[in-house]
Design a protein around this motif. Structure first.
Motif, PDB file in Angstrom:
ATOM      1  N   VAL A   1       0.840  -1.198   0.000  1.00 11.04           N
ATOM      2  CA  VAL A   1       0.000   0.000   0.000  1.00 11.04           C
ATOM      3  C   VAL A   1       0.875   1.246   0.000  1.00 11.04           C
ATOM      4  O   VAL A   1       0.580   2.243  -0.666  1.00 11.04           O
ATOM      5  CB  VAL A   1      -0.929  -0.020   1.225  1.00 11.04           C
ATOM      6  CG1 VAL A   1      -1.696   1.280   1.326  1.00 11.04           C
ATOM      7  CG2 VAL A   1      -1.882  -1.188   1.148  1.00 11.04           C
ATOM      8  N   GLY A   2       1.989   1.154   0.735  1.00  8.52           N
ATOM      9  CA  GLY A   2       2.896   2.301   0.844  1.00  8.52           C
ATOM     10  C   GLY A   2       3.413   2.779  -0.496  1.00  8.52           C
ATOM     11  O   GLY A   2       3.620   3.978  -0.698  1.00  8.52           O
ATOM     12  N   ALA A   3       3.597   1.854  -1.443  1.00  8.02           N
ATOM     13  CA  ALA A   3       4.158   2.240  -2.731  1.00  8.02           C
ATOM     14  C   ALA A   3       3.298   3.302  -3.425  1.00  8.02           C
ATOM     15  O   ALA A   3       3.820   4.232  -4.035  1.00  8.02           O
ATOM     16  CB  ALA A   3       4.292   1.012  -3.628  1.00  8.02           C
ATOM     17  N   TYR A   4       1.990   3.166  -3.308  1.00  8.50           N
ATOM     18  CA  TYR A   4       1.108   4.169  -3.921  1.00  8.50           C
ATOM     19  C   TYR A   4       1.066   5.432  -3.063  1.00  8.50           C
ATOM     20  O   TYR A   4       1.119   6.553  -3.569  1.00  8.50           O
ATOM     21  CB  TYR A   4      -0.312   3.618  -4.083  1.00  8.50           C
ATOM     22  CG  TYR A   4      -0.367   2.334  -4.862  1.00  8.50           C
ATOM     23  CD1 TYR A   4      -0.332   2.348  -6.252  1.00  8.50           C
ATOM     24  CD2 TYR A   4      -0.425   1.108  -4.214  1.00  8.50           C
ATOM     25  CE1 TYR A   4      -0.365   1.167  -6.975  1.00  8.50           C
ATOM     26  CE2 TYR A   4      -0.456  -0.080  -4.930  1.00  8.50           C
ATOM     27  CZ  TYR A   4      -0.427  -0.045  -6.309  1.00  8.50           C
ATOM     28  OH  TYR A   4      -0.444  -1.200  -7.017  1.00  8.50           O
ATOM     29  N   VAL A   5       0.963   5.219  -1.749  1.00 15.25           N
ATOM     30  CA  VAL A   5       0.796   6.354  -0.840  1.00 15.25           C
ATOM     31  C   VAL A   5       2.027   7.263  -0.884  1.00 15.25           C
ATOM     32  O   VAL A   5       1.911   8.479  -1.016  1.00 15.25           O
ATOM     33  CB  VAL A   5       0.542   5.831   0.588  1.00 15.25           C
ATOM     34  CG1 VAL A   5       0.524   6.972   1.565  1.00 15.25           C
ATOM     35  CG2 VAL A   5      -0.759   5.059   0.645  1.00 15.25           C
ATOM     36  N   VAL A   6       3.220   6.656  -0.812  1.00 10.77           N
ATOM     37  CA  VAL A   6       4.448   7.450  -0.804  1.00 10.77           C
ATOM     38  C   VAL A   6       4.591   8.230  -2.104  1.00 10.77           C
ATOM     39  O   VAL A   6       4.943   9.410  -2.105  1.00 10.77           O
ATOM     40  CB  VAL A   6       5.673   6.543  -0.574  1.00 10.77           C
ATOM     41  CG1 VAL A   6       6.963   7.286  -0.853  1.00 10.77           C
ATOM     42  CG2 VAL A   6       5.656   6.010   0.842  1.00 10.77           C
ATOM     43  N   ASN A   7       4.293   7.563  -3.222  1.00 16.77           N
ATOM     44  CA  ASN A   7       4.456   8.251  -4.499  1.00 16.77           C
ATOM     45  C   ASN A   7       3.409   9.327  -4.737  1.00 16.77           C
ATOM     46  O   ASN A   7       3.503  10.089  -5.689  1.00 16.77           O
ATOM     47  CB  ASN A   7       4.477   7.243  -5.639  1.00 16.77           C
ATOM     48  CG  ASN A   7       5.831   6.594  -5.776  1.00 16.77           C
ATOM     49  OD1 ASN A   7       6.837   7.289  -5.911  1.00 16.77           O
ATOM     50  ND2 ASN A   7       5.879   5.283  -5.683  1.00 16.77           N
ATOM     51  N   ARG A   8       2.408   9.377  -3.876  1.00  9.87           N
ATOM     52  CA  ARG A   8       1.473  10.498  -3.949  1.00  9.87           C
ATOM     53  C   ARG A   8       1.823  11.555  -2.927  1.00  9.87           C
ATOM     54  O   ARG A   8       1.018  12.438  -2.657  1.00  9.87           O
ATOM     55  CB  ARG A   8       0.049  10.004  -3.734  1.00  9.87           C
ATOM     56  CG  ARG A   8      -0.397   9.168  -4.896  1.00  9.87           C
ATOM     57  CD  ARG A   8      -1.781   8.736  -4.729  1.00  9.87           C
ATOM     58  NE  ARG A   8      -2.661   9.890  -4.629  1.00  9.87           N
ATOM     59  CZ  ARG A   8      -3.938   9.771  -4.366  1.00  9.87           C
ATOM     60  NH1 ARG A   8      -4.451   8.592  -4.149  1.00  9.87           N
ATOM     61  NH2 ARG A   8      -4.680  10.829  -4.292  1.00  9.87           N
TER      62      ARG A   8
END
Lengths: 321, 256
Positions: free
Chosen positions: A76-83
């Motif tokens: 989940v972090g991969a999307y959240v961090v890149n936003r």
């Protein structure tokens, strides 16, 4: 055109049938198939190695939960961090802590409501929806609403605990604040299994949409992807993962598992999909090395996991130079 | 979903008005783009071209007036597969996010795939457009490591990969070298010949008059919208640009 109509109708039917079916299948797996599997796996492992590290029920629970957190959180972090939403996990975890506090107080007087983690889930999901509402009305995940929700949730938690001075929650509160690998009851392991299946399934199904809104919202809107829906989905799933990971890392450190493995992976790859896989690999390394080092160095597990993850991040940066 | 007949224009805007706060940006514009048209949208800087294009694509809702895409109200139009767009500003994420050129171009296929996995056809189409736009050798590079022109070609490739019926391009060749720019406009021309509707915002009026069938000249209001040859005989361009100069000198005089 006709083909498209057919396809979207078929999609709707698939969703209407598939979603409840998936939830029921997950629940059935968690309650029926998982306990014997768990016993069989750890029985064999314990028989083969015979060390306290793998034979103690506490550590078996901790390891299993940790490995699952190492999958779900970086995913989940991969999307959240890149936003640029790295701190959202921190905010949701602090609200979840408020939920835990309410749950403990309620559970102390009402026996059948004694599931603080469920209260944490509800609180975090409500906070997630609140943040999403603020994001839509103020047009950004600015850090001001984040800071307000973060401190507000924590304030509620501390206020609730301080109110019931007669009730002693010391050790439990501490385990939710700082995480405690020796304090994961089997129900919570089951909850973690269910959440991981849901998160992995959700990402597998909606990866394209999530990636699109992460990278280019306007183009996603043009492709008529429902940006609001996927925003909400992502933030609610983040809340679920945060609550699950809170058992091991604690409310204060939990955001690290969403952010640090992803940040390390991002240094080493030029492709999002590779980065996604690498984030999970780093997450697993951090969890396992963290648990072992906490045992051998006699330090708390949560901080050990976070420090290993940060060491990986530093290596990644140095390697990238 | 209502069936769209062949007769519906690609875009039909009526009396569209839009303001940011109190700042009017688009004023009472009515404009029809027939399916298969190649429309050049020109006008001075700050004349509302980009805003109008976003309204036409249903990305922004006009304050008053209506827009239809292929006969359906633009904001409720849900056939994402029929629209392609190269915006003027690339997204913020392309400077920080690790994502490869191929992954970005593949997004052009997402509307087609929906929740289903991408097919071999989707991947073949991506390979083809990478080749077509001349960035096949960059496919595995991270997009943030590309030059402005290469990035822009990636976004063009993404729009082409979407195999849309309507391609909207907002100054697509900014930062692209002259040679690939010419190749790109030739490609647009070919696509248009195959029946794809094109709306192009471009500051180079030479390019627009060379390729577009019709030209719309905008400076908040629509000054003229007609066939390219007729357009060149009108003084719409002169009027639009001089009104922009007048507006600038008034605001300069008022010390704004």
């Amino acid at each position: 055109m006709d083909v498209d109509t057919f396809r979207s109708r078929r999609g709707l039917t698939a969703a209407a049938v598939g979603l409840p079916a998936a939830v029921i299948a997950t629940a059935a797996f968690v309650y029926l198939a998982f306990p014997p599997l768990f016993d069989a796996f750890w029985g064999t492992t314990c028989g083969a190695i015979g060390s306290w590290l793998v034979c103690s029920t506490f550590l078996q629970h901790g390891f299993t939960t940790g490995v699952l957190v190492g999958i779900a959180a970086p995913l989940v972090g991969a999307y959240v961090v890149n936003r640029q939403m790295a701190l959202i996990g921190e905010a949701l975890a602090h609200t979840a802590f408020g939920g835990v506090a309410i749950g403990l107080v309620v559970g102390a007087s009402v026996e059948w409501l004694n599931y603080p983690l469920v209260f944490a889930l509800v609180a975090a999901v409500l906070a997630a929806l609140g943040l999403q509402y603020l994001a839509v009305t103020t047009d950004a995940y600015a850090d001001v609403p984040l800071a307000i929700i973060l401190t507000g949730g924590f304030a509620v938690g501390v206020a609730v605990i301080s109110y019931g001075e007669g009730v002693a929650f010391g050790r439990e509160i501490e385990s939710y604040l700082f995480g405690n690998i020796l304090f994961v009851p089997f129900e919570n392991v089951q909850l973690m299994v269910g959440l991981t299946i849901l998160v992995v399934g959700m990402v597998a199904l909606t990866h394209k949409q999530l990636l699109f809104i992460t990278f280019d919202r306007e183009a996603a809107r043009l492709a008529r992807i429902d940006v609001w829906f996927y925003d909400t989905l992502l933030i609610v799933v983040t809340a679920l993962v945060v609550v699950a990971a809170m058992q091991i890392l604690g409310a204060i450190l939990v955001a690290a598992m969403l952010v640090v493995p992803v940040a390390a992976a991002m240094q080493l790859t030029s492709s999002f999909n590779h980065g996604l896989v690498l984030s999970i690999v780093f997450g697993e390394i951090a969890v396992l090395a963290g648990i072992f080092s906490s045992y051998y160095l006699d330090i708390a597990t949560g901080p050990a996991i976070v420090l290993v993850a940060i060491a990986i991040y530093v290596f990644a940066i140095l390697n990238n130079r | 979903m209502l069936p769209t007949s062949k007769m519906d224009p690609a875009i039909a805007a009526e009396n569209v008005t839009f303001a940011y706060d109190d700042q009017p940006v688009v004023k009472d514009v009515s404009l029809t783009v027939e399916a298969g048209d190649f429309l050049g949208l020109i006008g001075p800087n700050g004349s509302g071209k980009t805003t109008l294009l976003k309204i036409l694509l249903g990305l922004q809702t006009p304050d008053t007036g209506t827009v239809e895409l292929f006969g359906t109200d633009a904001t409720s139009f849900d056939e994402g597969t029929r629209l392609g767009y190269v915006s003027q500003q690339s997204s913020e994420a392309d400077t920080t996010m690790p994502i490869s050129v191929r992954e970005v171009v593949t997004m052009g296929r997402y509307a087609h795939a929906g929740l289903s996995p991408l097919t071999t056809d989707d991947h073949r189409i991506v390979d083809d457009v990478l080749e077509q736009v001349g960035i096949a050798d960059l496919a595995d590079r991270q997009i943030s490591s590309l030059s402005g022109g290469q990035k822009q070609r990636t976004y063009i490739a993404r729009a082409l990969a979407s195999e849309a019926d309507l391609l909207a391009l907002d100054e697509p060749t900014v930062g692209v070298d002259a040679e690939s720019r010419d190749a790109f406009y030739d490609l647009l021309h070919e696509l248009n010949e195959t029946g794809i509707t094109i709306v192009l915002i471009e500051h180079d009026i030479g390019v627009v008059t060379e390729h577009a069938d019709t030209i719309a000249c905008l400076n908040r209001e629509l000054y003229e919208h007609c066939g390219t040859e007729r357009f060149l005989e009108t003084d719409a361009l002169e009027r639009a640009f001089s009104s922009a100069r007048a507006a600038r000198s008034t605001s300069a005089a008022s010390g704004d």
